[in-house]
Design an enzyme around this catalytic site. Structure first.
Site, PDB file in Angstrom:
ATOM      1  N   ASN A 174     -46.990-130.860 -65.654  1.00  0.00           N
ATOM      2  CA  ASN A 174     -47.289-129.744 -66.550  1.00  0.00           C
ATOM      3  C   ASN A 174     -47.430-130.207 -68.003  1.00  0.00           C
ATOM      4  OD1 ASN A 174     -47.690-127.115 -65.329  1.00  0.00           O
ATOM      5  ND2 ASN A 174     -45.642-127.355 -64.465  1.00  0.00           N
TER       6      ASN A 174
ATOM      7  N   ASN B 279     -49.620-130.917 -55.858  1.00  0.00           N
ATOM      8  CA  ASN B 279     -49.007-129.597 -55.988  1.00  0.00           C
ATOM      9  C   ASN B 279     -49.806-128.662 -55.085  1.00  0.00           C
ATOM     10  OD1 ASN B 279     -48.596-126.854 -56.775  1.00  0.00           O
ATOM     11  ND2 ASN B 279     -47.755-127.518 -58.728  1.00  0.00           N
TER      12      ASN B 279
ATOM     13  N   ASP C   7     -46.281-133.006 -60.475  1.00  0.00           N
ATOM     14  CA  ASP C   7     -46.930-132.112 -61.426  1.00  0.00           C
ATOM     15  C   ASP C   7     -46.075-132.101 -62.688  1.00  0.00           C
ATOM     16  OD1 ASP C   7     -47.935-130.061 -62.932  1.00  0.00           O
ATOM     17  OD2 ASP C   7     -47.620-128.493 -61.435  1.00  0.00           O
TER      18      ASP C   7
ATOM     19  N   GLU D  41     -44.256-127.473 -55.469  1.00  0.00           N
ATOM     20  CA  GLU D  41     -44.439-126.028 -55.286  1.00  0.00           C
ATOM     21  C   GLU D  41     -44.580-125.672 -53.803  1.00  0.00           C
ATOM     22  OE1 GLU D  41     -45.844-122.936 -58.161  1.00  0.00           O
ATOM     23  OE2 GLU D  41     -47.294-124.529 -58.581  1.00  0.00           O
TER      24      GLU D  41
ATOM     25  N   ASP E 244     -51.259-133.779 -63.354  1.00  0.00           N
ATOM     26  CA  ASP E 244     -50.616-134.407 -62.191  1.00  0.00           C
ATOM     27  C   ASP E 244     -50.722-135.916 -62.365  1.00  0.00           C
ATOM     28  OD1 ASP E 244     -50.299-131.940 -60.151  1.00  0.00           O
ATOM     29  OD2 ASP E 244     -52.177-131.771 -61.265  1.00  0.00           O
TER      30      ASP E 244
ATOM     31  N   ASP F 115     -54.592-124.787 -56.655  1.00  0.00           N
ATOM     32  CA  ASP F 115     -55.277-124.952 -57.938  1.00  0.00           C
ATOM     33  C   ASP F 115     -55.168-126.384 -58.457  1.00  0.00           C
ATOM     34  OD1 ASP F 115     -52.565-124.443 -58.190  1.00  0.00           O
ATOM     35  OD2 ASP F 115     -52.747-123.085 -59.896  1.00  0.00           O
ATOM     36  N   HIS F 116     -54.449-127.232 -57.740  1.00  0.00           N
ATOM     37  CA  HIS F 116     -54.324-128.651 -58.088  1.00  0.00           C
ATOM     38  C   HIS F 116     -55.066-129.510 -57.068  1.00  0.00           C
ATOM     39  CE1 HIS F 116     -50.818-128.313 -60.971  1.00  0.00           C
ATOM     40  NE2 HIS F 116     -50.767-127.134 -60.370  1.00  0.00           N
TER      41      HIS F 116
END
Length: 264
Positions: free
Chosen positions: A147, A7, A145, A34, A214, A243-244
């Site tokens: 989530n 991501n 991802d 994303e 992930d 941030d991943h």
């Protein structure tokens, strides 16, 4: 065959990181989530110059998924068939005989919210579609991802937010594995506190206050071909990082061919 997911939280911002990571790791497939860009802005030229063919489905500002592969992606499918959804979250393609499903699962915002209910409906639709895909494609990888942190060990012990770790979300993850899909990361010994996402705030990465959301799930036919799966935290240490962190599985498809040719 190396298959990875990342991501990138804006491909426009993170493109230099992606190109450097591709040059260093040379995966056969990299699935991105994303993108946060429309298709007309997708950097096809830069990625093809790096040796990768591109399949992508984007939208302005939000969401967006892509499959980058060294071999041409074939039999491309966008979205979940039969599920009416304007959000660009799912892309599937076949690469070198392996069906790749790249997905950006809904965040859900908060347990009990409208976005959470959408997340559960989306997960149910994805699961039913994958049941069909698995019947058509023996070698299948679902990655992206999610989530969802499927177990307590996939979330920092102090994680207090119900979203990502709620019983309904974890039950939905279990429904995916009940199809026969296997969490490749858990096939191998892993360090405690292995996460793939850390908030930008409050020094979360430095404190390892993270979640493993992930994932790479593989079909039964690919389970025995897995010989490594890891999270690469190095890109999270760069300036202006996502941030991943990328997650990568390594498959030995030749061992499957040998077993098929000589079952004894």
């Amino acid at each position: 065959m190396k298959i990875a997911t990342w991501n990138v939280n804006s491909l426009k911002v993170r493109l230099p990181h992606v190109l450097d990571w591709l040059a260093t790791n040379r995966p056969a497939v990299l699935c991105l989530q994303e993108l946060k860009m429309e298709d007309k802005g997708f950097p096809v030229t830069d990625l093809e110059a790096a040796g990768y063919r591109c399949a992508y489905s984007g939208q302005k500002t939000y969401n967006g998924v892509a499959i980058l592969s060294r071999s041409a992606p074939r039999d491309i499918n966008v979205g979940i068939p039969g599920f009416d959804d304007e959000q660009k979250r799912v892309l599937a393609a076949t690469v070198d005989g392996v069906r790749i499903v790249c997905a950006y699962f809904p965040n859900g915002q908060a347990v009990g919210s409208e976005k959470f209910e959408y997340k559960l409906r989306w997960l149910a639709a994805l699961t039913e579609w994958l049941r069909t895909e698995l019947s058509a494609h023996e070698k299948l990888v679902l990655t992206g991802d999610f989530n969802i942190a499927p177990e307590d060990r996939d979330a920092h012990p102090q994680w207090a937010d119900d979203i990502h770790v709620s019983p309904p979300e974890r039950a939905a993850f279990a429904a995916l594995t009940a199809l026969g899909l296997c969490d490749a990361f858990r096939l191998f010994p892993q360090d405690e506190g292995s996460y793939s996402w850390w908030d930008y705030r409050m020094g979360a990465f430095r404190r390892n206050f993270g979640l493993r959301i992930d994932h790479i799930l593989v079909s039964p036919a690919l389970r025995d071909a897995c010989f490594a799966c890891s999270i690469d935290k190095a890109p999270r240490k760069l300036e202006r990082p996502s941030d991943h962190a990328p997650v990568m599985v390594e498959l030995d498809l030749q061992c499957l061919r040998a077993a098929a040719e000589d079952p004894l």
